[in-house]
Design a protein around this motif. Structure first.
Motif, short mmCIF file in Angstrom:
data_model
loop_
_atom_site.label_atom_id
_atom_site.label_comp_id
_atom_site.label_asym_id
_atom_site.label_seq_id
_atom_site.Cartn_x
_atom_site.Cartn_y
_atom_site.Cartn_z
N SER A 34 0.84 -1.20 0.00
CA SER A 34 0.00 0.00 0.00
C SER A 34 0.87 1.24 0.00
O SER A 34 2.04 1.19 0.38
N LYS A 71 -6.44 -9.04 0.82
CA LYS A 71 -7.19 -8.90 -0.44
C LYS A 71 -6.94 -7.53 -1.07
O LYS A 71 -6.64 -6.56 -0.39
N ASP A 72 -7.15 -7.48 -2.38
CA ASP A 72 -7.05 -6.23 -3.11
C ASP A 72 -8.07 -5.23 -2.56
O ASP A 72 -9.15 -5.62 -2.10
N VAL A 73 -7.73 -3.96 -2.62
CA VAL A 73 -8.61 -2.91 -2.10
C VAL A 73 -9.99 -2.96 -2.76
O VAL A 73 -11.00 -2.66 -2.11
N THR A 74 -10.07 -3.39 -4.02
CA THR A 74 -11.37 -3.47 -4.70
C THR A 74 -12.23 -4.59 -4.14
O THR A 74 -13.44 -4.64 -4.39
N GLN A 75 -11.63 -5.49 -3.35
CA GLN A 75 -12.36 -6.60 -2.73
C GLN A 75 -12.49 -6.40 -1.22
O GLN A 75 -12.78 -7.33 -0.49
N GLY A 76 -12.25 -5.19 -0.74
CA GLY A 76 -12.43 -4.88 0.68
C GLY A 76 -11.18 -5.05 1.53
O GLY A 76 -11.25 -4.93 2.75
N HIS A 108 -2.70 -2.83 -2.38
CA HIS A 108 -2.67 -1.82 -3.42
C HIS A 108 -3.68 -0.69 -3.17
O HIS A 108 -4.27 -0.15 -4.10
N ALA A 109 -3.84 -0.34 -1.91
CA ALA A 109 -4.69 0.79 -1.52
C ALA A 109 -3.83 2.02 -1.33
O ALA A 109 -2.64 1.93 -1.01
N ASP A 115 -6.97 7.32 1.59
CA ASP A 115 -8.34 7.35 1.06
C ASP A 115 -9.32 6.59 1.93
O ASP A 115 -10.53 6.69 1.73
#
Length: 136
Positions: free
Chosen positions: A13, A66-71, A75-76, A80
């Protein structure tokens, strides 16, 4: 407390420590390493098995991987995240991981089980030789 469940994982991140006078005040990233240790006096069912044979499910504990798009947090841009905002120090991130992990574990508990016996210790490495620990 007879059982302690331990797991480790990493996530990548970026963040900025707002108001920091130095390099950490600029956009930069880390490969964070996390160790979670969850202790319980008894075994419970999980979202994936309904028999009382687990402290918690490793899948639930590793949510942040998990990826930021999955909660998750991978990679966040940590600034934000509403629960962190401008305060993205290792101390604040470790406390957030603690709070959010316990919330997710308790979400999987059976009705009437408040999880009062659960104790979580979070260790967060921002670099290979710099670590913060948080527990209650």
């Amino acid at each position: 407390m007879p059982w302690t469940l331990s797991t480790e994982f990493t996530f990548d991140s970026a963040h900025t420590i707002t108001g920091y006078d130095g390099p950490c005040g600029r956009l930069h990233g880390h490969t964070y390493r996390v160790r979670l240790q969850l202790t319980s006096e008894r075994l419970r069912p999980s979202a994936h098995v309904r028999r009382s044979i687990m402290v918690a499910d490793f899948k639930t504990l590793k949510w942040a991987k998990k990826d930021v798009t999955q909660g998750g947090l991978d990679h966040a841009y940590l600034n934000d995240l509403p629960d962190l905002g401008d305060d993205t120090t290792a101390e604040v991130i470790a406390a957030y991981l603690h709070r959010e992990t316990l919330r997710r574990v308790k979400e999987t508990l059976d009705e009437g089980d408040d999880g009062a016996d659960l104790r979580l210790r979070v260790s967060l490495w921002e670099t290979p030789d710099s670590c913060c620990e948080y527990w209650e």
